[in-house]
Design a protein around this motif. Structure first.
Motif, PDB file in Angstrom:
ATOM      1  N   UNK A  62      -6.443 -13.056  18.453  1.00 38.87           N
ATOM      2  CA  UNK A  62      -6.036 -12.332  17.248  1.00 38.87           C
ATOM      3  C   UNK A  62      -4.511 -12.250  17.121  1.00 38.87           C
ATOM      4  N   UNK A  63      -3.834 -12.090  18.257  1.00 38.27           N
ATOM      5  CA  UNK A  63      -2.374 -11.919  18.230  1.00 38.27           C
ATOM      6  C   UNK A  63      -1.637 -13.217  17.932  1.00 38.27           C
ATOM      7  N   UNK A  64      -2.251 -14.360  18.203  1.00 43.20           N
ATOM      8  CA  UNK A  64      -1.648 -15.671  17.915  1.00 43.20           C
ATOM      9  C   UNK A  64      -0.240 -15.812  18.495  1.00 43.20           C
ATOM     10  N   UNK A  65      -0.134 -15.459  19.751  1.00 40.27           N
ATOM     11  CA  UNK A  65       1.144 -15.638  20.438  1.00 40.27           C
ATOM     12  C   UNK A  65       2.015 -14.405  20.492  1.00 40.27           C
ATOM     13  N   UNK A  66       1.727 -13.401  19.688  1.00 38.06           N
ATOM     14  CA  UNK A  66       2.519 -12.164  19.731  1.00 38.06           C
ATOM     15  C   UNK A  66       2.163 -11.381  20.993  1.00 38.06           C
ATOM     16  N   UNK A  67       3.116 -10.629  21.506  1.00 39.89           N
ATOM     17  CA  UNK A  67       2.909  -9.859  22.734  1.00 39.89           C
ATOM     18  C   UNK A  67       2.180  -8.556  22.392  1.00 39.89           C
ATOM     19  N   UNK A  68       0.901  -8.491  22.717  1.00 41.22           N
ATOM     20  CA  UNK A  68       0.090  -7.353  22.280  1.00 41.22           C
ATOM     21  C   UNK A  68      -0.010  -6.237  23.312  1.00 41.22           C
ATOM     22  N   UNK A  69       0.270  -6.514  24.587  1.00 39.89           N
ATOM     23  CA  UNK A  69       0.231  -5.509  25.661  1.00 39.89           C
ATOM     24  C   UNK A  69      -1.133  -4.832  25.783  1.00 39.89           C
ATOM     25  N   UNK A  70      -2.163  -5.500  25.307  1.00 43.38           N
ATOM     26  CA  UNK A  70      -3.511  -4.953  25.454  1.00 43.38           C
ATOM     27  C   UNK A  70      -3.955  -4.053  24.324  1.00 43.38           C
ATOM     28  N   UNK A  71      -3.207  -4.022  23.207  1.00 44.99           N
ATOM     29  CA  UNK A  71      -3.583  -3.129  22.107  1.00 44.99           C
ATOM     30  C   UNK A  71      -3.275  -3.758  20.760  1.00 44.99           C
ATOM     31  N   UNK A  72      -4.231  -3.674  19.849  1.00 41.94           N
ATOM     32  CA  UNK A  72      -4.091  -4.176  18.476  1.00 41.94           C
ATOM     33  C   UNK A  72      -4.725  -3.159  17.536  1.00 41.94           C
ATOM     34  N   UNK A  73      -4.144  -3.005  16.358  1.00 42.67           N
ATOM     35  CA  UNK A  73      -4.715  -2.087  15.374  1.00 42.67           C
ATOM     36  C   UNK A  73      -4.633  -2.685  13.982  1.00 42.67           C
ATOM     37  N   UNK A  74      -5.510  -2.209  13.096  1.00 43.98           N
ATOM     38  CA  UNK A  74      -5.441  -2.531  11.673  1.00 43.98           C
ATOM     39  C   UNK A  74      -5.184  -1.232  10.931  1.00 43.98           C
ATOM     40  N   UNK A  75      -4.095  -1.218  10.194  1.00 48.95           N
ATOM     41  CA  UNK A  75      -3.670  -0.001   9.501  1.00 48.95           C
ATOM     42  C   UNK A  75      -3.546  -0.260   8.006  1.00 48.95           C
ATOM     43  N   UNK A  76      -3.519   0.804   7.197  1.00 51.24           N
ATOM     44  CA  UNK A  76      -3.275   0.621   5.755  1.00 51.24           C
ATOM     45  C   UNK A  76      -1.874   0.059   5.531  1.00 51.24           C
ATOM     46  N   UNK A  77      -1.683  -0.587   4.391  1.00 49.74           N
ATOM     47  CA  UNK A  77      -0.367  -1.097   4.050  1.00 49.74           C
ATOM     48  C   UNK A  77       0.647   0.045   3.990  1.00 49.74           C
ATOM     49  N   UNK A  78       1.869  -0.246   4.357  1.00 52.31           N
ATOM     50  CA  UNK A  78       2.925   0.743   4.259  1.00 52.31           C
ATOM     51  C   UNK A  78       3.193   1.081   2.798  1.00 52.31           C
ATOM     52  N   UNK A  79       3.454   2.337   2.530  1.00 50.22           N
ATOM     53  CA  UNK A  79       3.784   2.738   1.161  1.00 50.22           C
ATOM     54  C   UNK A  79       5.266   2.483   0.910  1.00 50.22           C
ATOM     55  N   UNK A  80       5.549   1.787  -0.178  1.00 53.14           N
ATOM     56  CA  UNK A  80       6.925   1.563  -0.598  1.00 53.14           C
ATOM     57  C   UNK A  80       7.243   2.547  -1.722  1.00 53.14           C
ATOM     58  N   UNK A  81       8.337   3.267  -1.571  1.00 53.92           N
ATOM     59  CA  UNK A  81       8.724   4.296  -2.535  1.00 53.92           C
ATOM     60  C   UNK A  81       9.649   3.681  -3.579  1.00 53.92           C
ATOM     61  N   UNK A  82       9.347   3.805  -4.867  1.00 52.97           N
ATOM     62  CA  UNK A  82      10.262   3.303  -5.902  1.00 52.97           C
ATOM     63  C   UNK A  82      11.605   4.031  -5.819  1.00 52.97           C
ATOM     64  N   UNK A  83      12.658   3.327  -6.199  1.00 55.93           N
ATOM     65  CA  UNK A  83      13.997   3.900  -6.105  1.00 55.93           C
ATOM     66  C   UNK A  83      14.104   5.215  -6.868  1.00 55.93           C
ATOM     67  N   UNK A  84      13.482   5.291  -8.051  1.00 54.27           N
ATOM     68  CA  UNK A  84      13.612   6.513  -8.841  1.00 54.27           C
ATOM     69  C   UNK A  84      12.804   7.678  -8.279  1.00 54.27           C
ATOM     70  N   UNK A  85      12.018   7.419  -7.216  1.00 54.94           N
ATOM     71  CA  UNK A  85      11.281   8.499  -6.562  1.00 54.94           C
ATOM     72  C   UNK A  85      11.930   8.952  -5.261  1.00 54.94           C
ATOM     73  N   UNK A  86      13.004   8.282  -4.854  1.00 54.69           N
ATOM     74  CA  UNK A  86      13.701   8.709  -3.644  1.00 54.69           C
ATOM     75  C   UNK A  86      14.311  10.081  -3.859  1.00 54.69           C
ATOM     76  N   UNK A  87      14.153  10.949  -2.885  1.00 53.48           N
ATOM     77  CA  UNK A  87      14.765  12.266  -2.953  1.00 53.48           C
ATOM     78  C   UNK A  87      16.201  12.158  -2.437  1.00 53.48           C
ATOM     79  N   UNK A  88      17.150  12.216  -3.362  1.00 54.22           N
ATOM     80  CA  UNK A  88      18.562  12.104  -3.003  1.00 54.22           C
ATOM     81  C   UNK A  88      19.221  13.451  -3.261  1.00 54.22           C
ATOM     82  N   UNK A  89      19.552  14.134  -2.179  1.00 51.95           N
ATOM     83  CA  UNK A  89      20.179  15.442  -2.300  1.00 51.95           C
ATOM     84  C   UNK A  89      21.330  15.563  -1.340  1.00 51.95           C
TER      85      UNK A  89
END
Length: 246
Positions: A62-89
């Motif tokens: 599954x890792x196809x050459x990547x160093x997995x150290x004995x652990x692999x996971x499947x996670x939801x896609x990362x959420x990308x925040x639109x620029x106009x939603x960034x909290x800039x204070x």
């Protein structure tokens, strides 16, 4: 779509941040470092994640050459925040990456950004390193805790940040001032150039200040992720000194 993560620390941080949102975690059975993998499996189970113990050969496939150290996971896609939603204070710290293409640098900068309290990491959608398993691993799982913002045009994004009162500081070996001479106490964006070519001209023109790191005569520049880490530390240093000691 699911996101593929491999490596002990990246998987551990994905469990910590996403919990039962993870599709599943695969952990090697019969490994030499059984105690560490057992602890990871318990951690995942305690967070409501499905855990499967599998042979090392299956992880290697599954890792196809990547160093997995004995652990692999499947996670939801990362959420990308639109620029106009960034909290800039007040006190916001944004790290902007100008066409950074090395996933190792990308991941290392995200790790430093999270560790040193940056508000968000911003980068252009074209000619930049992708959000890949190599980048996740290079961040050592810190990407799970980062606020990520991918934009169509970095110069335009910087202009919008400036309009929101952000001081935009480009890092460049030929900068007029050293980074410690630039006041970084209020909202600020640190702009890091690409490997080898540095900041593009339109990006440099979009900056309020262009600053260099204090360097010895024998070395002209540093790796992009190292430079970003030093600049972020300088922000933290200035702000710590500005707080009165009780």
């Amino acid at each position: 779509m699911s996101r593929f993560i491999c490596g002990l620390q990246p998987v551990r941080e994905a469990i910590r941040a996403r919990g039962a949102e993870l599709e599943k975690v695969l952990v090697e059975r019969g490994a030499g470092d059984e105690a560490q993998l057992d602890a990871l499996a318990r951690f995942a189970t305690d967070h409501g994640v499905v855990v499967e113990r599998v042979a090392r050969g299956e992880l290697d496939r599954l890792a196809r050459g990547a160093r997995h150290q004995g652990a692999i996971a499947w996670a939801p896609e990362l959420r990308l925040v639109p620029l106009d939603e960034l909290e800039v204070g007040p006190g916001s710290v944004i790290v902007a990456l100008d066409e950074l293409q090395d996933p190792q640098n990308f991941g290392a900068i995200v790790r430093s950004s999270v560790a040193l309290g940056a508000t968000a990491v911003v980068w252009p959608e074209h000619r930049s390193a992708p959000l890949s398993s190599a980048m996740f691993r290079a961040s050592a799982g810190a990407v799970e805790h980062a606020t990520l913002c991918r934009v169509p045009s970095l110069p335009e994004a910087l202009a919008r940040l400036k309009a929101a009162g952000v001081l935009v500081v480009g890092l460049d070996m030929n900068g007029t001032d050293t980074i410690d001479a630039v006041p970084l106490l209020d909202r600020v964006a640190l702009v890091v150039g690409a490997e080898g070519k540095g900041l593009r001209k339109p990006v440099k023109l979009a900056c309020d200040r262009v600053a260099r790191l204090p360097m010895g005569a024998k070395v002209a520049s540093l790796n992009a992720s190292v430079a970003a880490g030093i600049a972020l530390y300088e922000v933290a240093r200035q702000r710590a000194r500005a707080v009165p000691v009780p």
